[in-house]
Design a protein around this motif. Structure first.
Motif, PDB file in Angstrom:
ATOM      1  N   ARG A 162       0.863  -1.183   0.000  1.00  0.00           N
ATOM      2  CA  ARG A 162       0.000   0.000   0.000  1.00  0.00           C
ATOM      3  C   ARG A 162       0.895   1.227   0.000  1.00  0.00           C
ATOM      4  NH1 ARG A 162      -3.461   1.372   5.203  1.00  0.00           N
ATOM      5  NH2 ARG A 162      -1.368   1.898   5.931  1.00  0.00           N
ATOM      6  N   ILE A 163       0.591   2.176  -0.854  1.00  0.00           N
ATOM      7  CA  ILE A 163       1.329   3.434  -0.928  1.00  0.00           C
ATOM      8  C   ILE A 163       0.352   4.551  -0.579  1.00  0.00           C
ATOM      9  CG2 ILE A 163       2.764   4.909  -2.382  1.00  0.00           C
ATOM     10  CD1 ILE A 163       3.222   2.476  -4.188  1.00  0.00           C
ATOM     11  N   SER A 164       0.737   5.422   0.341  1.00  0.00           N
ATOM     12  CA  SER A 164      -0.170   6.465   0.823  1.00  0.00           C
ATOM     13  C   SER A 164       0.472   7.835   0.731  1.00  0.00           C
ATOM     14  CB  SER A 164      -0.572   6.197   2.278  1.00  0.00           C
ATOM     15  OG  SER A 164      -1.183   4.932   2.422  1.00  0.00           O
ATOM     16  N   ALA A 165      -0.382   8.845   0.602  1.00  0.00           N
ATOM     17  CA  ALA A 165       0.030  10.248   0.630  1.00  0.00           C
ATOM     18  C   ALA A 165      -0.661  10.899   1.823  1.00  0.00           C
ATOM     19  CB  ALA A 165      -0.348  10.952  -0.665  1.00  0.00           C
ATOM     20  N   PRO A 166      -0.019  10.961   2.993  1.00  0.00           N
ATOM     21  CA  PRO A 166      -0.677  11.427   4.224  1.00  0.00           C
ATOM     22  C   PRO A 166      -1.158  12.870   4.167  1.00  0.00           C
ATOM     23  CG  PRO A 166       1.377  10.263   4.723  1.00  0.00           C
ATOM     24  CD  PRO A 166       1.359  10.491   3.253  1.00  0.00           C
ATOM     25  N   HIS A 167      -0.593  13.698   3.294  1.00  0.00           N
ATOM     26  CA  HIS A 167      -1.011  15.096   3.273  1.00  0.00           C
ATOM     27  C   HIS A 167      -2.343  15.297   2.560  1.00  0.00           C
ATOM     28  CE1 HIS A 167      -0.060  15.983  -1.033  1.00  0.00           C
ATOM     29  NE2 HIS A 167       0.729  14.933  -0.884  1.00  0.00           N
ATOM     30  N   LEU A 168      -2.832  14.269   1.856  1.00  0.00           N
ATOM     31  CA  LEU A 168      -4.115  14.360   1.171  1.00  0.00           C
ATOM     32  C   LEU A 168      -5.214  13.783   2.061  1.00  0.00           C
ATOM     33  CD1 LEU A 168      -3.058  13.313  -2.444  1.00  0.00           C
ATOM     34  CD2 LEU A 168      -3.517  15.617  -1.593  1.00  0.00           C
ATOM     35  N   PRO A 169      -6.432  14.281   1.953  1.00  0.00           N
ATOM     36  CA  PRO A 169      -7.509  13.834   2.847  1.00  0.00           C
ATOM     37  C   PRO A 169      -7.930  12.393   2.592  1.00  0.00           C
ATOM     38  CG  PRO A 169      -8.388  15.291   1.153  1.00  0.00           C
ATOM     39  CD  PRO A 169      -6.894  15.333   1.026  1.00  0.00           C
ATOM     40  N   TRP A 170      -8.062  11.632   3.669  1.00  0.00           N
ATOM     41  CA  TRP A 170      -8.561  10.260   3.598  1.00  0.00           C
ATOM     42  C   TRP A 170     -10.054  10.302   3.345  1.00  0.00           C
ATOM     43  CZ3 TRP A 170     -12.038   6.828   5.435  1.00  0.00           C
ATOM     44  CH2 TRP A 170     -11.743   5.468   5.301  1.00  0.00           C
ATOM     45  N   GLN A 171     -10.526   9.525   2.341  1.00  0.00           N
ATOM     46  CA  GLN A 171     -11.957   9.488   2.022  1.00  0.00           C
ATOM     47  C   GLN A 171     -12.427   8.049   1.917  1.00  0.00           C
ATOM     48  OE1 GLN A 171     -13.225  12.775  -0.926  1.00  0.00           O
ATOM     49  NE2 GLN A 171     -11.128  12.301  -1.562  1.00  0.00           N
TER      50      GLN A 171
END
Length: 515
Positions: free
Chosen positions: A376-385
């Motif tokens: 899993r690759i995530s971008a923490p600065h973007l809002p989780w939806q």
């Protein structure tokens, strides 16, 4: 073997085709880089005295397999005209000249062939002609003035992804030698074969510049390239060369084939080695992951003249200035086969139930049996939806010289992602004092609109940049942050910097629960 109609059935390295029993044949097609002895029935139908067998295909770089305990049937990649004689050709291999036995086919029935060659000075090493050679005194490694060891012995094929290929070039003679490389255009392919759009744009990497720690390059499209090799065994007699492909200069459409011939020749006029080179104009579709590096922020300064009774605005400063420490932001971008681009907060890479690779928006689309090797690759600065919907990027295409953008909105009551909210603080929970209603924007929190843009810059004129095209995309990152409060009250901030994206997968289908 005494009769071509009855080839040997004993254990042998030779392939054979049996006219009477073709099903037992081990030779079914003509192979490049191989020598053949073909028997022609006499007379031919119609009484023709001879026959010319014409075969065309991709050039086959020579690959020699020498045996010290038998006879070797070999041909040599000599020049097309003014071929050297056997004595001149093997002068750098004096032991082979002194102890070797060379035979040739002189025509007629196989029973009277091959015939040993004694007049070496009067027998030319003609391109396309094979000789039987035997030397049981030592193992021979000499097959011409220079030796070319390719990364892939069949040639140079960049395909639609690869951008570099290496080879080793060795001087096999006791004297200094110049080897020249030039690009030769391909002939038109036969009817029914894939059309060739043009020559690949090949770059030759130069020697490292110690002053700048960069490597210059030359384009074969600008002319031939030469290497000066020292005498065999001396420093500089063997070099490694890296070729690069500049897809940005080839043009064409996705899937177009570019092909040609890399022709190597030497300064003594003996060898001409032809190497096929091909490349396909690739697609930029797939999963791209990288980061933006925020290095500047826009000023918001007002200047007043306070010498009078009332302050008078005299100017503003909205220029960008450097930050004390750059800030990085993870970027996850997917491009489909049609060129549609989306920005993602998270993505999953692994295998489905059919053990096919996939890129997905939800973990439950992955096979449970392979979760241990999924990622899993995530971008923490973007809002989780919930559902992980992507943000479409529009305004241009995912390609050099284009700018794409999107708007990421963080709701004023988004408890997961809005930094102005604190669920357990009464002044920042976005609730009324009696906790029975949600407050409007601007009371305790703001709606945040992030206008994000990626401007792809043209590649730098360097070997590393040009050969990374299709694997790395970079440019200028821009973002305008708008805070919306009560009514029409808004406040804007802007940052900018650079970004770099690396393609992690060429899968152009982003799997979602609906597809």
């Amino acid at each position: 073997m005494t009769s071509p109609a009855q080839p040997l059935d004993s254990d042998t390295r030779w392939l054979s085709w049996k006219r009477e029993v073709p099903i037992d044949a081990t030779l079914n097609t003509f192979l490049g880089n191989a020598a053949y002895l073909i028997r022609l029935d006499d007379p031919l139908p119609g009484g023709a005295p001879s026959y010319t067998l014409q075969i065309k295909g991709k050039p086959a770089p020579p690959v020699y397999q020498w045996s010290s305990d038998g006879v070797n049937l070999l041909g040599f990649s000599t020049v097309d005209t003014n071929a050297p004689n056997l004595e001149d050709f093997f002068t750098p291999a004096p032991s082979l000249l002194a102890n070797g036995e060379i035979y040739q086919y002189i025509g007629g029935d196989i029973s009277s062939n091959p015939v040993r060659v004694f007049a070496l000075r009067n027998t030319d090493v003609t391109r396309g002609k094979a000789f039987w050679i035997r030397d049981e005194t030592q193992f021979n490694r000499y097959f011409g003035p220079f030796d070319l060891r390719l990364q892939d012995h069949t040639g140079v094929d960049f395909g639609n992804l690869v951008s570099t290929s290496s080879f080793r070039l060795t001087n096999m003679t006791p004297n200094a030698l110049t080897v020249t490389l030039e690009m030769v255009s391909s002939e038109d392919p036969p009817s029914g074969e894939t059309a060739i759009a043009g020559d690949p744009e090949i770059l030759v990497e130069g020697e490292l510049d110690l002053a700048t720690l960069t490597r210059p390059f030359s384009r074969l499209s600008d002319g031939a390239y030469q290497w000066e090799l020292s005498a065999a065994g001396e420093e500089g007699s063997e070099i490694q060369v890296t070729l690069g492909l500049d897809r940005s200069a080839m043009g064409g459409s996705v899937g177009d084939l570019f092909a040609g011939v890399l022709s190597f020749t030497d300064s003594v006029g003996i060898l001409k080695v032809d190497v096929p080179v091909s490349a396909e104009q690739g697609s930029l579709a797939g999963l791209w992951v990288g980061e933006a590096n925020v290095t500047q922020v826009r000023h918001d300064l007002s200047f007043y003249d306070r010498s009078g009774e009332e302050a008078e605005l005299t100017g503003t400063d909205v220029s960008f200035g450097g930050v004390a420490r750059p800030y990085t932001l993870r970027l996850i971008v997917h491009v489909d086969a049609a060129g549609n681009t989306e920005l993602l907060q998270r993505v999953y890479y692994g295998f489905d139930d059919n053990i096919d690779e996939l890129v997905a928006t939800q973990e439950n689309l992955l096979s449970p049996d392979y979760l241990s090797i999924s990622r899993r690759i995530s971008a923490p600065h973007l809002p989780w939806q919930e559902g992980n919907p992507a943000w479409p990027m529009t305004g241009g295409t995912f390609s050099l010289g284009q700018t794409i953008s999107t708007t990421v909105t963080v709701g004023h009551s988004d408890q997961r992602s809005n930094p102005f909210l604190h669920t357990y603080h009464p002044d920042h929970d976005n609730r009324t004092a009696t906790f029975d209603a949600t407050l409007a924007p601007g009371k305790e929190s703001y709606q945040i609109d992030r206008d994000i843009s990626l401007a792809f810059e043209a590649l730098a004129d360097s070997f590393s940049s040009l050969t990374l095209n299709g694997r790395v995309m970079a440019g200028t990152y821009g973002e305008t942050i708008t805070l919306s409060g009560t009514g029409n009250n808004q406040k804007e901030y802007a940052v900018q910097g650079t970004f770099s994206l690396t393609r992690l997968s060429t899968i152009d289908d982003l799997r979602t629960p609906t597809n």
